[in-house]
Write a protein that holds these residues in place. Structure first.
Motif, mmCIF file in Angstrom:
data_model
loop_
_atom_site.group_PDB
_atom_site.id
_atom_site.type_symbol
_atom_site.label_atom_id
_atom_site.label_comp_id
_atom_site.label_asym_id
_atom_site.label_seq_id
_atom_site.Cartn_x
_atom_site.Cartn_y
_atom_site.Cartn_z
ATOM 1 N N SER A 1 41.024 -45.082 84.021
ATOM 2 C CA SER A 1 41.778 -44.017 84.683
ATOM 3 C C SER A 1 43.242 -44.400 84.909
ATOM 4 O O SER A 1 44.065 -43.573 85.221
ATOM 5 N N ARG A 2 43.564 -45.686 84.737
ATOM 6 C CA ARG A 2 44.932 -46.179 84.671
ATOM 7 C C ARG A 2 45.607 -46.366 86.025
ATOM 8 O O ARG A 2 46.278 -47.364 86.254
ATOM 9 N N PHE A 3 45.521 -45.406 86.922
ATOM 10 C CA PHE A 3 46.221 -45.498 88.202
ATOM 11 C C PHE A 3 45.276 -45.855 89.334
ATOM 12 O O PHE A 3 44.099 -45.490 89.322
ATOM 13 N N GLY A 4 45.813 -46.549 90.311
ATOM 14 C CA GLY A 4 45.055 -46.824 91.524
ATOM 15 C C GLY A 4 46.024 -47.073 92.649
ATOM 16 O O GLY A 4 47.153 -47.533 92.414
ATOM 17 N N TRP A 5 45.613 -46.776 93.857
ATOM 18 C CA TRP A 5 46.482 -47.031 95.008
ATOM 19 C C TRP A 5 45.618 -47.195 96.245
ATOM 20 O O TRP A 5 44.453 -46.790 96.259
ATOM 21 N N ALA A 6 46.218 -47.806 97.265
ATOM 22 C CA ALA A 6 45.497 -48.028 98.514
ATOM 23 C C ALA A 6 46.501 -48.175 99.647
ATOM 24 O O ALA A 6 47.620 -48.657 99.444
ATOM 25 N N LEU A 7 46.082 -47.748 100.804
ATOM 26 C CA LEU A 7 46.837 -47.974 102.036
ATOM 27 C C LEU A 7 45.917 -48.821 102.890
ATOM 28 O O LEU A 7 44.851 -48.364 103.306
ATOM 29 N N LEU A 8 46.305 -50.085 103.077
ATOM 30 C CA LEU A 8 45.371 -51.059 103.602
ATOM 31 C C LEU A 8 45.797 -51.616 104.960
ATOM 32 O O LEU A 8 46.794 -52.333 105.041
ATOM 33 N N PRO A 9 45.063 -51.309 106.021
ATOM 34 C CA PRO A 9 45.357 -51.921 107.313
ATOM 35 C C PRO A 9 44.576 -53.216 107.489
ATOM 36 O O PRO A 9 43.432 -53.319 107.057
ATOM 37 N N MET A 10 45.206 -54.221 108.063
ATOM 38 C CA MET A 10 44.488 -55.422 108.466
ATOM 39 C C MET A 10 45.119 -55.907 109.767
ATOM 40 O O MET A 10 46.202 -56.497 109.765
ATOM 41 N N ASP A 11 44.446 -55.610 110.855
ATOM 42 C CA ASP A 11 44.971 -55.904 112.191
ATOM 43 C C ASP A 11 46.402 -55.352 112.322
ATOM 44 O O ASP A 11 46.619 -54.171 112.182
ATOM 45 N N ASP A 12 47.391 -56.245 112.516
ATOM 46 C CA ASP A 12 48.771 -55.799 112.707
ATOM 47 C C ASP A 12 49.440 -55.310 111.417
ATOM 48 O O ASP A 12 50.462 -54.624 111.464
ATOM 49 N N HIS B 1 49.927 -64.079 107.005
ATOM 50 C CA HIS B 1 48.587 -64.205 106.399
ATOM 51 C C HIS B 1 47.947 -62.817 106.278
ATOM 52 O O HIS B 1 47.395 -62.465 105.238
ATOM 53 N N HIS B 2 48.039 -62.018 107.332
ATOM 54 C CA HIS B 2 47.448 -60.672 107.292
ATOM 55 C C HIS B 2 48.147 -59.778 106.274
ATOM 56 O O HIS B 2 47.508 -58.999 105.577
ATOM 57 N N ILE B 3 49.473 -59.893 106.189
ATOM 58 C CA ILE B 3 50.216 -59.044 105.245
ATOM 59 C C ILE B 3 49.832 -59.398 103.807
ATOM 60 O O ILE B 3 49.546 -58.522 102.988
ATOM 61 N N VAL B 4 49.802 -60.691 103.498
ATOM 62 C CA VAL B 4 49.457 -61.109 102.128
ATOM 63 C C VAL B 4 48.001 -60.754 101.821
ATOM 64 O O VAL B 4 47.680 -60.240 100.744
ATOM 65 N N GLU B 5 47.118 -60.962 102.789
ATOM 66 C CA GLU B 5 45.705 -60.635 102.554
ATOM 67 C C GLU B 5 45.515 -59.123 102.385
ATOM 68 O O GLU B 5 44.740 -58.681 101.531
ATOM 69 N N ALA B 6 46.226 -58.335 103.171
ATOM 70 C CA ALA B 6 46.157 -56.870 103.016
ATOM 71 C C ALA B 6 46.660 -56.463 101.633
ATOM 72 O O ALA B 6 46.121 -55.539 101.007
ATOM 73 N N ALA B 7 47.675 -57.163 101.119
ATOM 74 C CA ALA B 7 48.189 -56.862 99.770
ATOM 75 C C ALA B 7 47.118 -57.149 98.714
ATOM 76 O O ALA B 7 46.929 -56.368 97.776
ATOM 77 N N PHE B 8 46.395 -58.263 98.854
ATOM 78 C CA PHE B 8 45.324 -58.575 97.900
ATOM 79 C C PHE B 8 44.179 -57.560 98.007
ATOM 80 O O PHE B 8 43.613 -57.157 96.991
ATOM 81 N N LYS B 9 43.840 -57.155 99.221
ATOM 82 C CA LYS B 9 42.803 -56.122 99.376
ATOM 83 C C LYS B 9 43.258 -54.814 98.743
ATOM 84 O O LYS B 9 42.493 -54.145 98.041
ATOM 85 N N GLY B 10 44.524 -54.457 98.978
ATOM 86 C CA GLY B 10 45.054 -53.217 98.418
ATOM 87 C C GLY B 10 45.094 -53.271 96.895
ATOM 88 O O GLY B 10 44.722 -52.306 96.219
ATOM 89 N N LEU B 11 45.507 -54.424 96.342
ATOM 90 C CA LEU B 11 45.504 -54.576 94.883
ATOM 91 C C LEU B 11 44.076 -54.471 94.348
ATOM 92 O O LEU B 11 43.833 -53.851 93.308
ATOM 93 N N GLY B 12 43.120 -55.065 95.064
ATOM 94 C CA GLY B 12 41.714 -54.996 94.636
ATOM 95 C C GLY B 12 41.215 -53.560 94.580
ATOM 96 O O GLY B 12 40.635 -53.136 93.568
ATOM 97 N N LEU B 13 41.459 -52.791 95.617
ATOM 98 C CA LEU B 13 41.022 -51.386 95.632
ATOM 99 C C LEU B 13 41.738 -50.581 94.553
ATOM 100 O O LEU B 13 41.136 -49.734 93.891
ATOM 101 N N ALA B 14 43.028 -50.861 94.365
ATOM 102 C CA ALA B 14 43.792 -50.151 93.326
ATOM 103 C C ALA B 14 43.240 -50.488 91.938
ATOM 104 O O ALA B 14 43.114 -49.618 91.077
#
Ligand SMILES: [Mn+2]
Length: 178
Positions: free
Chosen positions: A80-91, A141-154
């Motif tokens: 499907s080519r595209f993916g996106w996510a809005l990922l909260p992780m604590d702060d 740590h939370h920001i980088v981890e949220a980015a990896f979670k968001g990339l995973g979902l995307a």
């Protein structure tokens, strides 16, 4: 199962992926293993990564390059080519957007020079457009981890079959092209 090996004077990286790959991470860097495990879990990719390197910077960069090549290999016109996510992780609140359509581009930054570089290297070698926007956050740590979670979902969406792109119930297509 697919295998990619990348070896230089600085690092040695081996990634196994796709159906029947055993998910495991052994890079010698516990934070990197933690982030790769997060990416595998959120993307649904079966992924095994083993790596050794002389310097942490080389190790993180070369794992990103090899992982990008693995994603390029399992990207097909049926995706499907595209993916996106809005990922909260604590702060932290991070928006991620991905296009696997062969247009390498990266827009950050993430508040870690090393992991911003990881994402740029990954996007280059996956031939993907990847954007992150850190909307909020204090703990790096939370920001980088949220980015990896968001990339995973995307990635889960972008690698899915085009017809299933809007279904949360569709399974992720992980067939690998020969
Ligand atoms: Mn964590």
């Amino acid at each position: 199962m697919n295998r990619i090996r990348r070896e230089t004077r600085e690092t040695r990286v081996e990634i196994t992926f796709g159906p029947e790959a055993d998910t495991h991470f052994a890079t010698g860097d516990r934070f990197l293993d933690h982030m790769l495990g997060t990416l595998a879990r959120f993307s649904g990719l079966a992924l095994g990564i083993e790596a050794q390197g002389d310097l942490r910077h080389h190790l993180v960069e070369d794992v990103a390059i090899t992982l990008g090549e693995a994603v390029a290999r399992i990207t097909s016109p049926a995706c499907s080519r595209f993916g996106w996510a809005l990922l909260p992780m604590d702060d932290a609140l991070v928006a991620a957007a991905l296009d696997l359509g062969g247009r390498p581009w990266y827009e950050g930054p993430l508040p870690s020079r090393l992991y911003d570089h990881f994402m740029r290297s990954f996007a280059d070698h996956a031939r993907a457009t990847l954007h992150f926007r850190v909307l909020r956050g204090r703990d790096r740590h939370h920001i980088v981890e949220a980015a990896f979670k968001g990339l995973g979902l995307a990635l889960r969406s972008a690698l899915g079959e085009a017809d299933d792109a809007l279904s949360t119930k569709g399974s992720v297509r992980l067939d690998v092209e020969a």
